[in-house]
Enzyme design. Structure first.
Site, PDB file in Angstrom:
ATOM      1  N   ASP A   1     -17.369   6.990  -1.964  1.00 32.08           N
ATOM      2  CA  ASP A   1     -16.126   6.879  -1.192  1.00 32.08           C
ATOM      3  C   ASP A   1     -15.846   8.267  -0.613  1.00 32.08           C
ATOM      4  O   ASP A   1     -16.519   9.250  -0.973  1.00 32.08           O
ATOM      5  CB  ASP A   1     -14.987   6.417  -2.126  1.00 32.08           C
ATOM      6  CG  ASP A   1     -13.654   6.196  -1.398  1.00 32.08           C
ATOM      7  OD1 ASP A   1     -13.658   6.079  -0.154  1.00 32.08           O
ATOM      8  OD2 ASP A   1     -12.610   6.161  -2.074  1.00 32.08           O
TER       9      ASP A   1
ATOM     10  N   HIS B   1      -7.058   0.749  -6.586  1.00 38.51           N
ATOM     11  CA  HIS B   1      -7.322  -0.130  -5.433  1.00 38.51           C
ATOM     12  C   HIS B   1      -8.011  -1.404  -5.958  1.00 38.51           C
ATOM     13  O   HIS B   1      -9.198  -1.630  -5.727  1.00 38.51           O
ATOM     14  CB  HIS B   1      -8.227   0.608  -4.437  1.00 38.51           C
ATOM     15  CG  HIS B   1      -8.263   0.005  -3.066  1.00 38.51           C
ATOM     16  ND1 HIS B   1      -7.521  -1.097  -2.704  1.00 38.51           N
ATOM     17  CD2 HIS B   1      -8.979   0.353  -1.959  1.00 38.51           C
ATOM     18  CE1 HIS B   1      -7.764  -1.402  -1.439  1.00 38.51           C
ATOM     19  NE2 HIS B   1      -8.643  -0.541  -0.966  1.00 38.51           N
TER      20      HIS B   1
ATOM     21  N   GLN C   1     -10.070  -3.958  -3.743  1.00 36.24           N
ATOM     22  CA  GLN C   1     -11.370  -3.424  -3.349  1.00 36.24           C
ATOM     23  C   GLN C   1     -12.399  -3.611  -4.476  1.00 36.24           C
ATOM     24  O   GLN C   1     -13.492  -4.124  -4.254  1.00 36.24           O
ATOM     25  CB  GLN C   1     -11.233  -1.927  -3.012  1.00 36.24           C
ATOM     26  CG  GLN C   1     -12.531  -1.290  -2.557  1.00 36.24           C
ATOM     27  CD  GLN C   1     -12.994  -1.846  -1.221  1.00 36.24           C
ATOM     28  OE1 GLN C   1     -12.258  -1.848  -0.255  1.00 36.24           O
ATOM     29  NE2 GLN C   1     -14.221  -2.329  -1.163  1.00 36.24           N
TER      30      GLN C   1
ATOM     31  N   CYS D   1     -16.573   1.600   0.163  1.00 37.18           N
ATOM     32  CA  CYS D   1     -15.418   0.739   0.471  1.00 37.18           C
ATOM     33  C   CYS D   1     -15.031   0.819   1.943  1.00 37.18           C
ATOM     34  O   CYS D   1     -14.370  -0.077   2.451  1.00 37.18           O
ATOM     35  CB  CYS D   1     -14.237   1.128  -0.406  1.00 37.18           C
ATOM     36  SG  CYS D   1     -13.793   2.865  -0.272  1.00 37.18           S
TER      37      CYS D   1
ATOM     38  N   ARG E   1     -13.734  -8.716   1.530  1.00 33.47           N
ATOM     39  CA  ARG E   1     -12.317  -8.418   1.313  1.00 33.47           C
ATOM     40  C   ARG E   1     -11.465  -9.622   1.725  1.00 33.47           C
ATOM     41  O   ARG E   1     -10.471  -9.943   1.080  1.00 33.47           O
ATOM     42  CB  ARG E   1     -11.887  -7.171   2.113  1.00 33.47           C
ATOM     43  CG  ARG E   1     -12.446  -5.842   1.624  1.00 33.47           C
ATOM     44  CD  ARG E   1     -11.919  -5.457   0.254  1.00 33.47           C
ATOM     45  NE  ARG E   1     -10.481  -5.494   0.190  1.00 33.47           N
ATOM     46  CZ  ARG E   1      -9.662  -4.488   0.530  1.00 33.47           C
ATOM     47  NH1 ARG E   1     -10.173  -3.347   0.939  1.00 33.47           N
ATOM     48  NH2 ARG E   1      -8.350  -4.614   0.431  1.00 33.47           N
TER      49      ARG E   1
ATOM     50  N   ARG F   1       0.882  -1.182   0.000  1.00 33.21           N
ATOM     51  CA  ARG F   1       0.000   0.000   0.000  1.00 33.21           C
ATOM     52  C   ARG F   1       0.908   1.217   0.000  1.00 33.21           C
ATOM     53  O   ARG F   1       1.653   1.442   0.958  1.00 33.21           O
ATOM     54  CB  ARG F   1      -0.906  -0.015   1.231  1.00 33.21           C
ATOM     55  CG  ARG F   1      -1.631   1.296   1.429  1.00 33.21           C
ATOM     56  CD  ARG F   1      -2.745   1.204   2.438  1.00 33.21           C
ATOM     57  NE  ARG F   1      -3.883   0.481   1.905  1.00 33.21           N
ATOM     58  CZ  ARG F   1      -5.141   0.601   2.363  1.00 33.21           C
ATOM     59  NH1 ARG F   1      -5.398   1.409   3.368  1.00 33.21           N
ATOM     60  NH2 ARG F   1      -6.114  -0.086   1.825  1.00 33.21           N
TER      61      ARG F   1
HETATM   62  N1   CP Z   1     -11.426  -0.285   2.105  1.00 37.74           N
HETATM   63  C1   CP Z   1     -10.163  -0.302   2.535  1.00 37.74           C
HETATM   64  O1   CP Z   1      -9.213  -0.542   1.791  1.00 37.74           O
HETATM   65  O2   CP Z   1     -10.041  -0.060   3.862  1.00 37.74           O
HETATM   66  P1   CP Z   1      -8.671   0.171   4.652  1.00 37.74           P
HETATM   67  O3   CP Z   1      -8.086   1.477   4.131  1.00 37.74           O
HETATM   68  O4   CP Z   1      -9.063   0.263   6.092  1.00 37.74           O
HETATM   69  O5   CP Z   1      -7.746  -0.972   4.376  1.00 37.74           O
HETATM   70  N1  NVA Z   2     -10.032   6.594  -1.605  1.00 37.41           N
HETATM   71  C1  NVA Z   2      -9.718   6.160  -0.277  1.00 37.41           C
HETATM   72  C2  NVA Z   2      -9.944   4.697  -0.155  1.00 37.41           C
HETATM   73  C3  NVA Z   2      -9.661   4.116   1.200  1.00 37.41           C
HETATM   74  C4  NVA Z   2      -9.903   2.639   1.250  1.00 37.41           C
HETATM   75  C5  NVA Z   2      -8.287   6.524   0.061  1.00 37.41           C
HETATM   76  O1  NVA Z   2      -7.419   6.332  -0.803  1.00 37.41           O
HETATM   77  O2  NVA Z   2      -8.032   6.997   1.158  1.00 37.41           O
END
Ligand code: CP
Ligand code: NVA
Length: 308
Positions: free
Chosen positions: A227, A131, A134, A267, A295, A104
């Site tokens: 989101d 992502h 997701q 999400c 997930r 990440r």
């Molecule tokens: N939806 C998602 O990826 O959540 P987190 O950022 O908590 O991993």
């Molecule tokens: N768009 C959001 C998604 C989190 C799961 C972010 O990148 O923070």
């Protein structure tokens, strides 16, 4: 040999996504029956996380545990990717010790560089750009709830961000109609739409539309998705975005334009009272916690596909 990676859902064919969903379903069913699955016994996954996470970290750690393997969590401070050590050197080194890397990152190019240099599979666990885990989960969840993906319309209302891009790509792959509504200047870019044309087998216009009008996007939608308005890394813009994104809140009034029985997705984490109201996220049409649960099941199927 260069292994398969999951950097983008565009890396998978429609048939591979269908097979992944089939595997996800059978792993979910096996867990429900209490069957033990240990095909990752002795295997280790490195979780390389530059940003916070609840769902993604939990899903990969629990997936490794349930499959008989082990996960090592490495935060930004532990590694210092690109600071303490180059991304390339980290990838070359880590691949000598672990069987997969879930990363990440802020910059999408960091994930691409990890994948270019790693001799073990690299999984995109979110970047500023995409992502995929997701979006794969979301389409699996829709299939589970509606029993089909054919003739489904998914409306995404909000920021043209990593989640929106991955949903657009995954919908294009599996043939779900995707309508996106964002404020002017916050939508999916023209470059991205050009890229989407390379993902869709037919005419993009048949499966994709983009607007600045939330009502127009949700018209006739089977699923309405939103989101956060400011993603991780955009905290300094949060107050400004809050002023601009008001008309893009998913609330009961907006849902009147969708199908009467439409499902609502997010999400998570959600900013209740901003992009989604309590009334909507807590309503029976909301499937946000089914998404969150799935997930885990998708993570297991991805790990089985890439690492076993
Ligand atoms: N939806 C998602 O990826 O959540 P987190 O950022 O908590 O991993
Ligand atoms: N768009 C959001 C998604 C989190 C799961 C972010 O990148 O923070």
């Amino acid at each position: 040999m260069n292994p398969r990676h999951l950097v983008s859902a565009a890396d998978l064919t429609k048939e591979e996504i269908e097979a992944l969903f089939q595997e996800t379903l059978s792993l979910k069913e096996a867990l429900r029956k209490g069957e033990t699955q240990d095909f990752l016994r002795g295997k280790t996954l490195a979780l390389v996380f530059e940003k916070p996470s609840a769902r993604t970290r939990i899903s990969f750690e629990v997936a490794m545990t349930q499959l008989g393997g082990h996960a090592v969590y490495l935060s930004r401070d532990d590694i210092g990717l690109g600071v303490r050590e180059s991304v390339k050197d980290f990838a070359l080194m880590a691949a000598r010790q672990v069987d997969g890397i879930a990363a990440r990152t802020f910059s999408h190019s960091t994930i691409e560089e990890l994948a270019q240099n790693s001799s073990v599979p690299v999984i995109n666990a979110l970047s500023d750009y995409l992502h995929p885990c997701q979006a794969l989960t979301d389409l699996f969840t829709i299939q589970e709830k509606l029993g089909r993906l054919e003739n489904v319309k998914l409306a995404y209302v909000g920021d043209g961000n990593n989640v929106a891009r991955s949903l657009a790509i995954t919908c294009a792959k599996v043939g779900v109609k995707f309508a996106v509504a964002s404020p002017e200047g916050y939508g999916l870019s023209d470059d991205f739409v050009e890229f989407l044309k390379t993902v869709v087998p037919g005419d993009l216009k048949d499966v994709f539309s983009k607007t600045t009008n939330a009502q127009e996007a949700v018209k006739g939608a089977d699923v309405v998705y939103t989101d956060v308005w400011a993603s991780m890394g955009q905290e300094a813009e949060a107050a400004e975005r809050k002023k601009i994104f008001g008309p893009f809140q998913v609330n009961s009034a907006l849902l009147k334009s969708a199908r009467g029985n439409c499902l609502v997705m997010h999400c998570l984490p959600a900013h209740r009272g901003q992009e989604i109201t309590d009334e909507v996220i807590d309503s029976p049409r909301s499937i946000v916690f089914d998404q969150a649960e799935n997930r885990l099941h998708i993570a297991k199927a991805v790990l089985k596909w890439l690492i076993v």
